[in-house]
Design a protein around this motif. Structure first.
Motif, PDB file in Angstrom:
ATOM      1  N   PRO A   2       4.603  -7.887  18.025  1.00 48.21           N
ATOM      2  CA  PRO A   2       4.293  -8.428  16.694  1.00 48.21           C
ATOM      3  C   PRO A   2       4.694  -7.477  15.567  1.00 48.21           C
ATOM      4  CG  PRO A   2       2.342  -8.394  18.113  1.00 48.21           C
ATOM      5  CD  PRO A   2       3.418  -7.660  18.835  1.00 48.21           C
ATOM      6  N   LEU A   3       4.984  -8.082  14.436  1.00 49.79           N
ATOM      7  CA  LEU A   3       5.356  -7.325  13.244  1.00 49.79           C
ATOM      8  C   LEU A   3       4.136  -6.560  12.722  1.00 49.79           C
ATOM      9  CD1 LEU A   3       7.651  -6.989  11.128  1.00 49.79           C
ATOM     10  CD2 LEU A   3       6.602  -8.881   9.881  1.00 49.79           C
ATOM     11  N   LEU A   4       4.324  -5.295  12.390  1.00 48.41           N
ATOM     12  CA  LEU A   4       3.207  -4.493  11.880  1.00 48.41           C
ATOM     13  C   LEU A   4       3.409  -4.153  10.398  1.00 48.41           C
ATOM     14  CD1 LEU A   4       0.608  -2.945  12.626  1.00 48.41           C
ATOM     15  CD2 LEU A   4       2.052  -0.984  13.180  1.00 48.41           C
ATOM     16  N   ILE A   5       4.629  -3.712  10.086  1.00 44.04           N
ATOM     17  CA  ILE A   5       4.924  -3.236   8.736  1.00 44.04           C
ATOM     18  C   ILE A   5       6.085  -4.033   8.158  1.00 44.04           C
ATOM     19  CG2 ILE A   5       6.133  -1.292   7.623  1.00 44.04           C
ATOM     20  CD1 ILE A   5       4.191   0.535   9.143  1.00 44.04           C
ATOM     21  N   ASN A  52       3.621   8.159   2.772  1.00 42.35           N
ATOM     22  CA  ASN A  52       2.352   8.049   2.048  1.00 42.35           C
ATOM     23  C   ASN A  52       2.068   6.605   1.630  1.00 42.35           C
ATOM     24  OD1 ASN A  52       1.991  10.756   2.377  1.00 42.35           O
ATOM     25  ND2 ASN A  52       2.616  11.314   0.309  1.00 42.35           N
ATOM     26  N   ILE A  53       3.114   5.882   1.313  1.00 41.59           N
ATOM     27  CA  ILE A  53       2.906   4.473   0.964  1.00 41.59           C
ATOM     28  C   ILE A  53       2.593   3.667   2.223  1.00 41.59           C
ATOM     29  CG2 ILE A  53       4.037   2.376   0.093  1.00 41.59           C
ATOM     30  CD1 ILE A  53       5.424   4.159  -1.981  1.00 41.59           C
ATOM     31  N   LEU A  54       3.379   3.876   3.280  1.00 42.82           N
ATOM     32  CA  LEU A  54       3.124   3.129   4.519  1.00 42.82           C
ATOM     33  C   LEU A  54       1.732   3.452   5.060  1.00 42.82           C
ATOM     34  CD1 LEU A  54       6.561   3.335   6.405  1.00 42.82           C
ATOM     35  CD2 LEU A  54       5.720   1.570   4.850  1.00 42.82           C
ATOM     36  N   GLY A  55       1.282   4.697   4.859  1.00 42.46           N
ATOM     37  CA  GLY A  55      -0.034   5.114   5.346  1.00 42.46           C
ATOM     38  C   GLY A  55      -1.173   4.804   4.386  1.00 42.46           C
ATOM     39  N   CYS A  56      -0.883   4.066   3.338  1.00 44.79           N
ATOM     40  CA  CYS A  56      -1.919   3.624   2.380  1.00 44.79           C
ATOM     41  C   CYS A  56      -2.581   4.785   1.633  1.00 44.79           C
ATOM     42  CB  CYS A  56      -2.993   2.777   3.054  1.00 44.79           C
ATOM     43  SG  CYS A  56      -2.367   1.277   3.774  1.00 44.79           S
ATOM     44  N   LEU A  67       0.928  -4.851   5.593  1.00 46.22           N
ATOM     45  CA  LEU A  67       0.537  -4.164   6.823  1.00 46.22           C
ATOM     46  C   LEU A  67      -0.324  -5.132   7.612  1.00 46.22           C
ATOM     47  CD1 LEU A  67       0.247  -1.570   8.543  1.00 46.22           C
ATOM     48  CD2 LEU A  67      -1.714  -0.972   7.132  1.00 46.22           C
ATOM     49  N   ASP A  68       0.134  -5.455   8.819  1.00 47.06           N
ATOM     50  CA  ASP A  68      -0.630  -6.378   9.652  1.00 47.06           C
ATOM     51  C   ASP A  68      -0.901  -7.702   8.913  1.00 47.06           C
ATOM     52  OD1 ASP A  68      -1.385  -6.320  12.223  1.00 47.06           O
ATOM     53  OD2 ASP A  68      -3.204  -5.124  11.930  1.00 47.06           O
ATOM     54  N   GLY A  69       0.063  -8.142   8.160  1.00 49.85           N
ATOM     55  CA  GLY A  69      -0.064  -9.422   7.459  1.00 49.85           C
ATOM     56  C   GLY A  69      -0.830  -9.366   6.151  1.00 49.85           C
ATOM     57  N   MET A  70      -1.323  -8.156   5.795  1.00 52.13           N
ATOM     58  CA  MET A  70      -2.107  -8.069   4.576  1.00 52.13           C
ATOM     59  C   MET A  70      -1.311  -7.363   3.467  1.00 52.13           C
ATOM     60  SD  MET A  70      -5.735  -6.234   4.241  1.00 52.13           S
ATOM     61  CE  MET A  70      -6.468  -6.050   2.638  1.00 52.13           C
ATOM     62  N   ASP A  71      -1.427  -7.869   2.255  1.00 54.82           N
ATOM     63  CA  ASP A  71      -0.740  -7.255   1.129  1.00 54.82           C
ATOM     64  C   ASP A  71      -1.466  -5.990   0.698  1.00 54.82           C
ATOM     65  OD1 ASP A  71       1.660  -8.220  -0.120  1.00 54.82           O
ATOM     66  OD2 ASP A  71       0.633 -10.170  -0.167  1.00 54.82           O
ATOM     67  N   VAL A  72      -1.029  -4.841   1.187  1.00 54.31           N
ATOM     68  CA  VAL A  72      -1.746  -3.615   0.848  1.00 54.31           C
ATOM     69  C   VAL A  72      -1.117  -2.882  -0.343  1.00 54.31           C
ATOM     70  CG1 VAL A  72      -2.823  -3.185   3.067  1.00 54.31           C
ATOM     71  CG2 VAL A  72      -0.519  -2.394   2.683  1.00 54.31           C
ATOM     72  N   ASP A  78     -10.744   0.987  -2.652  1.00 54.58           N
ATOM     73  CA  ASP A  78     -11.749   0.976  -1.589  1.00 54.58           C
ATOM     74  C   ASP A  78     -11.260   0.209  -0.362  1.00 54.58           C
ATOM     75  OD1 ASP A  78     -11.885  -1.255  -3.291  1.00 54.58           O
ATOM     76  OD2 ASP A  78     -13.892  -1.770  -2.568  1.00 54.58           O
ATOM     77  N   VAL A  79     -10.432  -0.811  -0.598  1.00 59.39           N
ATOM     78  CA  VAL A  79      -9.854  -1.564   0.523  1.00 59.39           C
ATOM     79  C   VAL A  79      -8.870  -0.662   1.282  1.00 59.39           C
ATOM     80  CG1 VAL A  79      -8.425  -3.559   1.165  1.00 59.39           C
ATOM     81  CG2 VAL A  79     -10.126  -3.763  -0.674  1.00 59.39           C
ATOM     82  N   LEU A  80      -8.069   0.102   0.523  1.00 60.72           N
ATOM     83  CA  LEU A  80      -7.111   1.029   1.142  1.00 60.72           C
ATOM     84  C   LEU A  80      -7.837   2.077   1.976  1.00 60.72           C
ATOM     85  CD1 LEU A  80      -4.440   1.844  -1.591  1.00 60.72           C
ATOM     86  CD2 LEU A  80      -4.245   0.290   0.347  1.00 60.72           C
TER      87      LEU A  80
END
Ligand SMILES: Nc1ncnc2c1ncn2[C@@H]1O[C@H](COP(=O)(O)OP(=O)(O)OP(=O)(O)O)[C@@H](O)[C@H]1O
Ligand SMILES: [Mg+2]
Length: 236
Positions: A2-5, A52-56, A67-72, A78-80
């Motif tokens: 599955p797609l992750l990023i 740093n961006i990919l790692g939130c 990331l994992d289907g979510m718009d991060v 706080d979500v990050l």
């Protein structure tokens, strides 16, 4: 897998005084779950910015990061922080251990933030130290450990929360060849046996050969994307 990023039209622009630095320019990138990706490129090419961006830890100036289907890319801080704590582990060149507490206590830290009981923290931290070959070093302070051992404590700390992705920014940059090899063996095992996705920044081409895919960056762009066929079946 599955797609992750998934990054689309991703930019990071820093403004310092009158100077604008385009650290990332129009990145389009997908990474699947379970991949082992090495990121290489000259100093200043944007490797750490991308990590740093990919790692939130940071967010893009423009573009989309899912990331994992979510718009991060546009998520609230706080979500990050929650995503980082649950899903992501980090390892840095300089280990970043806390000097005045033991190896075990360093590894316990991510669990403290999750409200895990003290007994359970110790149990899980000891298991993570065992996983990186440091059983018997639980009570050592960082200064009582070699560089390679300190980096293994840092890996245990990154692992203890059960992340699905591990980001490593030059994890062997301060280590001798033998210790570097040990760290790369641990990362390879985590990828192969536990299915953890690994994204690693390195300057060294022989370190990058542990990965199944290599991204080469130049001037804020990914200029080469090379996949190695079935590196796991290669017998040393
Ligand atoms: N916080 C910041 N503010 C302003 N400019 C920055 C910032 N962070 C990075 N840059 C600039 O962005 C560009 C990319 O930097 P980055 O740290 O991502 O490079 P790198 O590929 O990781 O380099 P190295 O191999 O030296 O670690 C550089 O030109 C750098 O000067
Ligand atoms: Mg860097």
């Amino acid at each position: 897998m599955p797609l992750l990023i998934s990054c689309t039209d991703l930019w990071k622009v820093y403004r310092v005084g009158d100077v604008e630095v385009q650290a990332l320019r129009d990145i389009h990138l997908t990474i699947d779950q379970g991949e082992f990706v090495a990121v290489r490129g000259t100093s200043g090419s944007g490797k750490s910015t991308l990590m740093n961006i990919l790692g939130c830890l940071d967010q893009p100036t423009r573009g989309r990061y899912q990331l994992d289907g979510m718009d991060v890319g546009t998520a609230k801080p706080d979500v990050l922080a929650e995503i980082r704590n649950r899903q992501i582990g980090f390892v840095f060149q300089s280990f970043n251990l806390i000097p005045r507490i033991s190896a075990l206590e360093n590894v316990q830290l991510p669990l403290v933030y999750r409200g895990v009981s003290l007994k359970e923290q110790r149990k899980q931290a000891a298991a993570a130290l065992l996983r990186v070959g440091l059983a018997g070093r639980e009570q050592h302070y960082p200064f009582q450990l070699s560089g390679g051992q300190q980096q293994r404590v840092a890996i245990a700390r990154a692992l203890v929360g059960g992340p699905s992705i591990l980001f490593a920014d030059e994890p062997t940059g301060n280590l001798d060849t033998a210790s570097s090899r040990e760290i790369m063996d641990i990362l390879t095992q985590l990828n192969r046996d536990d299915g953890i996705t690994i994204i690693l920044v390195t300057h060294e081409s022989d370190i990058a050969t542990s990965a199944s895919r290599e991204l080469i960056m130049k001037d804020g762009q990914v200029v080469q994307d090379v996949r190695r066929v079935s590196h796991l079946s290669v017998v040393p």
